[in-house]
Scaffold this motif. Structure first.
Motif, PDB file in Angstrom:
ATOM      1  N   SER A 112       0.884  -1.367   0.027  1.00 19.09           N
ATOM      2  CA  SER A 112      -0.094  -0.177   0.009  1.00 19.09           C
ATOM      3  C   SER A 112       0.827   0.948  -0.012  1.00 19.09           C
ATOM      4  O   SER A 112       0.547   2.147  -0.745  1.00 19.09           O
ATOM      5  N   LEU A 113       1.911   1.131   0.737  1.00 21.43           N
ATOM      6  CA  LEU A 113       2.929   2.314   0.684  1.00 21.43           C
ATOM      7  C   LEU A 113       3.345   2.575  -0.493  1.00 21.43           C
ATOM      8  O   LEU A 113       3.378   3.737  -1.125  1.00 21.43           O
ATOM      9  N   LEU A 114       3.875   1.470  -1.054  1.00 28.75           N
ATOM     10  CA  LEU A 114       4.526   1.587  -2.368  1.00 28.75           C
ATOM     11  C   LEU A 114       3.509   2.285  -3.572  1.00 28.75           C
ATOM     12  O   LEU A 114       3.828   3.084  -4.534  1.00 28.75           O
ATOM     13  N   GLU A 115       2.186   1.712  -3.242  1.00 34.20           N
ATOM     14  CA  GLU A 115       1.280   2.173  -4.482  1.00 34.20           C
ATOM     15  C   GLU A 115       0.896   3.799  -4.213  1.00 34.20           C
ATOM     16  O   GLU A 115       0.733   4.617  -5.136  1.00 34.20           O
ATOM     17  N   ARG A 116       0.931   4.241  -2.719  1.00 30.89           N
ATOM     18  CA  ARG A 116       0.679   5.670  -2.388  1.00 30.89           C
ATOM     19  C   ARG A 116       1.864   6.704  -2.971  1.00 30.89           C
ATOM     20  O   ARG A 116       1.555   7.642  -3.523  1.00 30.89           O
ATOM     21  N   GLN A 117       2.895   6.027  -2.792  1.00 33.68           N
ATOM     22  CA  GLN A 117       4.223   7.040  -3.093  1.00 33.68           C
ATOM     23  C   GLN A 117       4.727   7.166  -4.457  1.00 33.68           C
ATOM     24  O   GLN A 117       5.451   7.881  -4.853  1.00 33.68           O
ATOM     25  N   SER A 118       4.144   6.013  -5.336  1.00 34.46           N
ATOM     26  CA  SER A 118       4.870   5.944  -6.607  1.00 34.46           C
ATOM     27  C   SER A 118       3.951   5.088  -7.489  1.00 34.46           C
ATOM     28  O   SER A 118       3.001   4.499  -7.046  1.00 34.46           O
ATOM     29  N   SER A 119       4.219   4.584  -8.641  1.00 35.51           N
ATOM     30  CA  SER A 119       3.697   3.977  -9.589  1.00 35.51           C
ATOM     31  C   SER A 119       4.140   2.604  -9.560  1.00 35.51           C
ATOM     32  O   SER A 119       5.430   2.331  -9.759  1.00 35.51           O
ATOM     33  N   LEU A 120       3.441   1.651  -9.035  1.00 39.62           N
ATOM     34  CA  LEU A 120       3.991   0.399  -8.574  1.00 39.62           C
ATOM     35  C   LEU A 120       3.865  -0.753  -9.656  1.00 39.62           C
ATOM     36  O   LEU A 120       2.945  -0.906 -10.254  1.00 39.62           O
ATOM     37  N   VAL A 121       5.068  -1.288  -9.961  1.00 42.99           N
ATOM     38  CA  VAL A 121       5.087  -2.415 -11.224  1.00 42.99           C
ATOM     39  C   VAL A 121       5.534  -3.615 -10.503  1.00 42.99           C
ATOM     40  O   VAL A 121       6.750  -3.701  -9.796  1.00 42.99           O
ATOM     41  N   THR A 122       4.551  -4.742 -10.543  1.00 43.48           N
ATOM     42  CA  THR A 122       5.204  -5.995  -9.940  1.00 43.48           C
ATOM     43  C   THR A 122       5.399  -6.825 -11.054  1.00 43.48           C
ATOM     44  O   THR A 122       4.786  -7.194 -12.008  1.00 43.48           O
ATOM     45  N   ILE A 123       6.663  -7.432 -10.761  1.00 48.46           N
ATOM     46  CA  ILE A 123       7.416  -8.635 -11.700  1.00 48.46           C
ATOM     47  C   ILE A 123       6.933  -9.750 -11.429  1.00 48.46           C
ATOM     48  O   ILE A 123       7.149 -10.198 -10.382  1.00 48.46           O
ATOM     49  N   ASP A 124       6.122 -10.442 -12.058  1.00 51.97           N
ATOM     50  CA  ASP A 124       5.644 -11.743 -11.928  1.00 51.97           C
ATOM     51  C   ASP A 124       5.693 -12.638 -12.909  1.00 51.97           C
ATOM     52  O   ASP A 124       6.349 -12.227 -14.311  1.00 51.97           O
ATOM     53  N   ARG A 125       5.182 -13.910 -13.099  1.00 51.35           N
ATOM     54  CA  ARG A 125       5.456 -14.876 -14.355  1.00 51.35           C
ATOM     55  C   ARG A 125       4.739 -14.209 -15.552  1.00 51.35           C
ATOM     56  O   ARG A 125       5.014 -14.619 -16.638  1.00 51.35           O
ATOM     57  N   ASP A 126       3.887 -13.594 -15.338  1.00 49.60           N
ATOM     58  CA  ASP A 126       3.166 -12.851 -16.411  1.00 49.60           C
ATOM     59  C   ASP A 126       3.932 -11.611 -17.240  1.00 49.60           C
ATOM     60  O   ASP A 126       3.472 -11.327 -18.443  1.00 49.60           O
ATOM     61  N   SER A 127       4.850 -11.260 -16.531  1.00 45.11           N
ATOM     62  CA  SER A 127       5.779 -10.156 -17.204  1.00 45.11           C
ATOM     63  C   SER A 127       6.515 -10.748 -18.440  1.00 45.11           C
ATOM     64  O   SER A 127       6.826 -12.061 -18.533  1.00 45.11           O
ATOM     65  N   SER A 128       7.176  -9.902 -19.200  1.00 45.99           N
ATOM     66  CA  SER A 128       8.034 -10.311 -20.293  1.00 45.99           C
ATOM     67  C   SER A 128       9.388 -10.414 -19.944  1.00 45.99           C
ATOM     68  O   SER A 128       9.995  -9.864 -18.956  1.00 45.99           O
ATOM     69  N   PHE A 129       9.858 -11.769 -20.264  1.00 45.24           N
ATOM     70  CA  PHE A 129      11.196 -12.233 -19.813  1.00 45.24           C
ATOM     71  C   PHE A 129      12.074 -12.457 -21.188  1.00 45.24           C
ATOM     72  O   PHE A 129      11.555 -12.900 -22.167  1.00 45.24           O
ATOM     73  N   PRO A 130      13.315 -12.034 -21.158  1.00 45.81           N
ATOM     74  CA  PRO A 130      14.186 -12.182 -22.232  1.00 45.81           C
ATOM     75  C   PRO A 130      14.864 -13.528 -22.641  1.00 45.81           C
ATOM     76  O   PRO A 130      15.865 -13.809 -23.212  1.00 45.81           O
ATOM     77  N   PHE A 131      14.178 -14.421 -22.073  1.00 43.34           N
ATOM     78  CA  PHE A 131      14.645 -15.921 -22.401  1.00 43.34           C
ATOM     79  C   PHE A 131      13.290 -16.853 -22.706  1.00 43.34           C
ATOM     80  O   PHE A 131      12.198 -16.615 -22.279  1.00 43.34           O
ATOM     81  N   HIS A 132      13.542 -18.097 -23.294  1.00 49.74           N
ATOM     82  CA  HIS A 132      12.638 -19.139 -23.488  1.00 49.74           C
ATOM     83  C   HIS A 132      12.709 -19.962 -22.419  1.00 49.74           C
ATOM     84  O   HIS A 132      13.791 -20.598 -22.135  1.00 49.74           O
ATOM     85  N   ASN A 133      11.792 -20.101 -21.835  1.00 50.47           N
ATOM     86  CA  ASN A 133      11.449 -21.044 -20.190  1.00 50.47           C
ATOM     87  C   ASN A 133      11.184 -22.470 -20.593  1.00 50.47           C
ATOM     88  O   ASN A 133      10.004 -22.871 -21.108  1.00 50.47           O
ATOM     89  N   LYS A 134      12.281 -23.238 -20.753  1.00 49.10           N
ATOM     90  CA  LYS A 134      12.290 -24.765 -20.985  1.00 49.10           C
ATOM     91  C   LYS A 134      12.032 -25.454 -19.652  1.00 49.10           C
ATOM     92  O   LYS A 134      12.111 -26.686 -19.766  1.00 49.10           O
TER      93      LYS A 134
END
Length: 244
Positions: free
Chosen positions: A64-86
Motif C-alpha cells: 500500500s505504501l509503494l502504491e501511494r508513493q509511486s507507480s508500482l510495477v510488480t514483476i511476476d510470471r506474466d511479465s516479459s522475460f528475455p529468455f525461452h523458459n524450458k
C-alpha cells in the motif's frame, strides 16, 4: 528515478536507480521495512516508479505504501522475460530465479550463463547462448546447513559462517566449519566444472548474501556481485517497458 524492492525469504532488499545507475542499496528486516522505505521516499522524493518482486509473504502495508508513493510495477510470471523458459514445471520456478536469469541474459548477451545465488538456499540457474532457460539446482545455503546440524542433532552447537582454520577440524566447532564452508566450496567448484566441461564460453555470476564470503575462496573465474538481483530487477523493468 526508480525504487527496486526484492522481498526475499528472510530479508527485504531495496535499491534506488537513476536509469541504469545504481545509487544506493538498503537491506531491511521485515518488521521495520515500512518505516525504512518511508525514509527512502523522503530521501529520494524524485522516485516515481517502484519495481517489486517477491518470493516471501506479501506485506500488504508495504504494498500500500509503494502504491501511494509511486507507480508500482510488480514483476511476476506474466511479465516479459528475455529468455525461452524450458523448465519442465514453469509454474513452480521462483520469480527470483527468473529475474536473475533475465539479468544474466541482458547483461551478458550471446554466451552461456550460470547464475549462482548464495542466499538462504543456493540456487543454480543456467541459460544457454540461445537464451533458453534450462533449469539448474537448489541446495541448502551456508546458515541453513549450520541450523540443520544444530536443530536435528542432540549436541551440536548453533554456529555461524566462519573460515575454518584447516580442512581437518581439530574440534567439533572447527569440524562443523570445515564441513559447511569447505563442503559448500567443493559443491560450487564441482558444479562449475561440470557446466564448463559441457558448455563453452560460460559466464558465471555469483550473487546473494554469501557471495562475497565465498568468492574470495573460489578458484574459478567468476563475476561476484551481491547486488545482481536488484540490478537485474531494474534491467528487467527497463526491458518490459519496451517489450510489453
Amino acid at each position: 528515478m526508480h525504487l527496486v524492492v526484492d522481498i526475499g525469504n528472510t530479508k527485504i532488499k531495496a535499491a534506488v536507480f537513476e536509469g541504469t545507475a545504481f545509487l544506493e542499496k538498503f537491506v531491511l528486516d521485515k518488521i521495520e521495512a515500512k518505516k525504512k522505505i518511508e525514509k527512502i521516499f523522503e530521501k529520494y522524493p524524485s522516485i516515481s516508479k517502484s519495481i517489486l518482486a517477491s518470493v516471501g509473504e506479501d506485506d500488504f502495508e508495504l504494498l500500500s505504501l509503494l502504491e501511494r508513493q509511486s507507480s508500482l510495477v510488480t514483476i511476476d510470471r506474466d511479465s516479459s522475460f528475455p529468455f525461452h523458459n524450458k523448465y519442465a514445471t514453469p509454474a513452480t520456478l521462483g520469480i527470483d530465479r527468473m529475474v536473475l536469469s533475465a539479468g544474466a541474459v541482458l547483461q551478458y548477451p550471446s554466451v552461456n550463463r550460470l547464475v549462482i545465488d548464495a542466499g538462504t538456499c543456493v540456487t543454480y540457474d543456467f541459460v544457454d547462448s540461445n537464451n533458453n532457460y534450462l533449469g539448474g539446482a537448489i541446495s541448502p545455503g551456508l546458515q541453513l546447513r549450520y541450523d540443520a546440524m544444530h536443530n536435528f542433532t542432540a549436541k551440536l552447537p548453533l554456529l555461524y559462517p566462519e573460515i575454518p582454520l584447516h580442512y581437518i577440524g581439530s574440534s567439533t566447532e572447527q569440524a562443523m566449519h570445515s564441513g559447511v564452508v569447505n563442503g559448500m566450496l567443493h559443491e560450487l567448484e564441482g558444479f562449475v566444472k561440470q557446466y564448463s566441461e559441457q558448455y563453452q564460453e560460460l559466464t558465471i555470476i555469483l550473487t546473494g548474501g554469501d557471495a562475497d564470503f565465498l568468492a574470495k575462496r573460489l578458484k574459478n573465474t567468476i563475476f561476484a556481485n551481491s547486488n545482481f538481483l536488484l540490478e537485474s530487477l531494474n534491467l528487467l523493468y527497463l526491458y518490459t517497458i519496451t517489450n510489453d
